[in-house]
Design an enzyme around this catalytic site. Structure first.
Site, PDB file in Angstrom:
ATOM      1  N   ASP A  99       0.858  -1.180   0.000  1.00 57.82           N
ATOM      2  CA  ASP A  99       0.000   0.000   0.000  1.00 57.82           C
ATOM      3  C   ASP A  99       0.898   1.236   0.000  1.00 57.82           C
ATOM      4  O   ASP A  99       1.675   1.453   0.934  1.00 57.82           O
ATOM      5  CB  ASP A  99      -0.895  -0.017   1.243  1.00 57.82           C
ATOM      6  CG  ASP A  99      -2.040   0.980   1.153  1.00 57.82           C
ATOM      7  OD1 ASP A  99      -2.189   1.612   0.090  1.00 57.82           O
ATOM      8  OD2 ASP A  99      -2.783   1.113   2.139  1.00 57.82           O
TER       9      ASP A  99
ATOM     10  N   ASP B 206      -2.746   2.521  -6.183  1.00 56.61           N
ATOM     11  CA  ASP B 206      -1.762   2.586  -5.103  1.00 56.61           C
ATOM     12  C   ASP B 206      -1.694   1.373  -4.187  1.00 56.61           C
ATOM     13  O   ASP B 206      -1.021   1.408  -3.158  1.00 56.61           O
ATOM     14  CB  ASP B 206      -2.009   3.837  -4.258  1.00 56.61           C
ATOM     15  CG  ASP B 206      -3.373   3.843  -3.594  1.00 56.61           C
ATOM     16  OD1 ASP B 206      -4.237   3.041  -4.003  1.00 56.61           O
ATOM     17  OD2 ASP B 206      -3.585   4.638  -2.665  1.00 56.61           O
ATOM     18  N   GLU B 207      -2.365   0.290  -4.533  1.00 54.94           N
ATOM     19  CA  GLU B 207      -2.248  -0.906  -3.690  1.00 54.94           C
ATOM     20  C   GLU B 207      -2.473  -2.176  -4.493  1.00 54.94           C
ATOM     21  O   GLU B 207      -3.154  -2.174  -5.517  1.00 54.94           O
ATOM     22  CB  GLU B 207      -3.204  -0.842  -2.503  1.00 54.94           C
ATOM     23  CG  GLU B 207      -4.676  -0.819  -2.863  1.00 54.94           C
ATOM     24  CD  GLU B 207      -5.580  -0.881  -1.634  1.00 54.94           C
ATOM     25  OE1 GLU B 207      -5.274  -1.637  -0.688  1.00 54.94           O
ATOM     26  OE2 GLU B 207      -6.603  -0.170  -1.632  1.00 54.94           O
TER      27      GLU B 207
END
Length: 364
Positions: free
Chosen positions: A11, A105-106
Site C-alpha cells: 500500500d 496505489d495498492e
C-alpha cells in the site's frame, strides 16, 4: 488442505499527495490535499502532515480547510499517478506473476512461489519497498501473512514507510486483539451494530456462534465467523475482471433544470465512451446516479437486450432514466455507470468477490 500461502499487501503511503510532494519540492513537509479546492470540491488524498489535523480523503474541502487552515489544495494529475503506478507494478512482476491490483496505489502479491526463489515473504516485501523507493522516490508500506484479509490489515500497522508480518501461529491472537472497526469489511454502520451486540474486538466476535452471526448479519455472518479465525480462502487473482465502468460530476451550484442536467450527462457519456473504447468493453445495464442537495442518493437502472458502448446510446437510456420520475429536489451530483459488461464470466464467482466499480470524479 490447501498449502499455506505467503501473501503481501503493498500500500503506497498517501500516494497522490506524496506524488505531488515528490514533483514539487516546495510542498514537501507541508499539509496538502489533492482535490477539494473548489467550492464544492472533495479531497481525494491528504498528506500525512494534513492527516494530523484530521483531514481525510472523501472529506469536503470546506471542512478540511476548517480543520487545517493552512492546508494547501493541489489539483490532481492522474496521468502522472498512472505512470508511477505502472512503474511500481513492473517491480511487482519481477517477483511474481500473481499480482492483483486493487487500485493505482495498492496490490496483493502471492509470493509463495516467487521468481527470486526467496522463501521469506518478509524479506521480499522489504526488498520491494526499497526498490520502489529507489525507482520512484516514494514510500510504500506492506502487510505480510497467510491470506489477503490479514495481510491488508497488517499493512496499516506500521504506516508510513513500514511493514508488519503476522506469522501463521500469530494470526488468531492478532485478530482477537484487533478492534472490530479495523476488520476489513466492517464499515461504520456494521461496527455500530456490533457495538450494540457487545462486539468490540476480534475476541468478542470469535465468541459468537456462526448461527448468531448469520441471524444478525445475514450472508456476511459466516464471513465474519471465518475471518476472525484466520480463514479466508480468496486467492490472488491477477486478471481481475471489471464489472462496471462509470463517471460522475459534482456541481459547483445545485441544478434544478433537467435541461442543464442533460447537458452534464452528455459530458459524462463522452468520458465513458472514451474509457469503454480504451478498455474494449461494452455493457447492457445503464445506471443513473442522482445525489440531491440534501445529500440523499437515488439510483435508477435499465437493462437492454444488447451491448452498447457509444455515447449516443448510453445517453439515450440515461435520458429515459432521468425522465422516469420528477426530481424531488435540486441536484448536486449526477453519475452514470455501465455494467453487465461483455467481460463478465458465466461461471459462478467467488463468494467474497465483490463488484469492481471504476469511478471517475470531476470537479467544476
Amino acid at each position: 488442505m490447501k498449502p499455506q500461502r505467503k501473501i503481501i499487501h503493498i500500500d503506497m503511503d498517501a500516494f497522490y499527495a506524496s506524488v505531488e510532494q515528490l514533483d514539487n519540492p516546495d510542498l514537501r513537509g507541508k499539509a496538502i490535499a489533492v482535490g477539494g479546492g473548489s467550492k464544492r470540491g472533495v479531497v481525494s488524498a491528504a498528506s500525512y502532515e494534513a492527516r494530523k489535523f484530521g483531514v481525510r480523503s472523501a472529506m469536503s474541502g470546506s471542512i478540511a480547510k476548517k480543520l487545517c487552515p493552512h492546508l494547501i489544495f493541489v489539483k490532481s494529475n492522474f496521468d502522472r499517478y498512472r505512470e508511477l503506478s505502472q512503474r511500481i507494478r513492473r517491480i511487482f512482476f519481477e517477483y511474481t506473476d500473481l499480482v492483483e491490483p486493487l487500485s493505482l496505489d495498492e496490490a496483493y502479491l502471492d509470493v509463495t512461489e516467487n521468481k527470486k526463489g526467496n522463501p521469506s515473504a518478509t524479506l521480499i516485501a522489504k526488498e520491494i519497498r526499497a526498490k520502489i523507493k529507489e525507482k520512484t522516490g516514494l514510500n510504500a508500506s506492506a502487510g505480510i501473512s497467510i491470506n489477503k484479509f490479514v495481510a491488508k490489515i497488517a499493512s496499516d500497522y506500521n504506516k508510513p514507510n513500514g511493514q508488519k508480518t503476522v506469522m501463521p501461529d500469530e494470526v488468531e491472537e492478532f485478530l482477537e486483539n484487533l478492534e472490530i472497526r479495523k476488520f476489513h469489511g466492517v464499515g461504520k454502520v456494521t461496527a455500530e451494530k456490533m457495538y450494540q451486540l457487545g462486539i468490540f474486538t476480534g475476541k468478542d466476535l470469535k465468541a459468537k456462534s456462526e448461527e448468531f452471526l448469520a441471524e444478525k448479519f445475514g450472508k456476511s455472518g459466516p464471513y465474519y465467523y471465518n475471518v476472525v479465525r484466520g480463514i479466508h480462502l480468496s486467492e490472488v487473482k491477477p486478471n481481475r475482471i471489471r464489472k462496471s465502468l462509470g463517471a460522475e460530476r459534482t456541481f459547483s451550484e445545485n441544478i434544478t433544470s433537467e435541461i442543464f442536467m442533460l447537458e452534464r450527462l452528455e459530458h459524462i457519456t463522452e468520458e465513458i465512451e472514451r474509457r469503454l473504447a480504451k478498455s474494449k468493453v461494452a455493457g447492457k445495464t445503464v445506471t443513473l446516479k442522482i445525489k440531491y442537495s440534501d445529500f440523499t442518493l437515488q439510483t435508477r437502472s435499465k437493462t437492454i437486450s444488447y451491448y452498447i458502448s457509444t455515447k449516443e446510446l448510453i445517453l439515450e437510456v440515461a435520458k429515459e432514466l432521468l425522465y422516469q420520475e420528477r426530481m424531488k429536489d435540486s441536484v448536486r451530483l449526477l453519475g452514470i455507470s455501465l455494467s453487465n459488461l461483455n467481460t463478465d464470466k458465466k461461471e459462478k464467482p467467488d463468494e467474497d468477490e465483490k463488484e469492481v466499480y471504476v469511478q471517475l470524479k470531476f470537479e467544476f
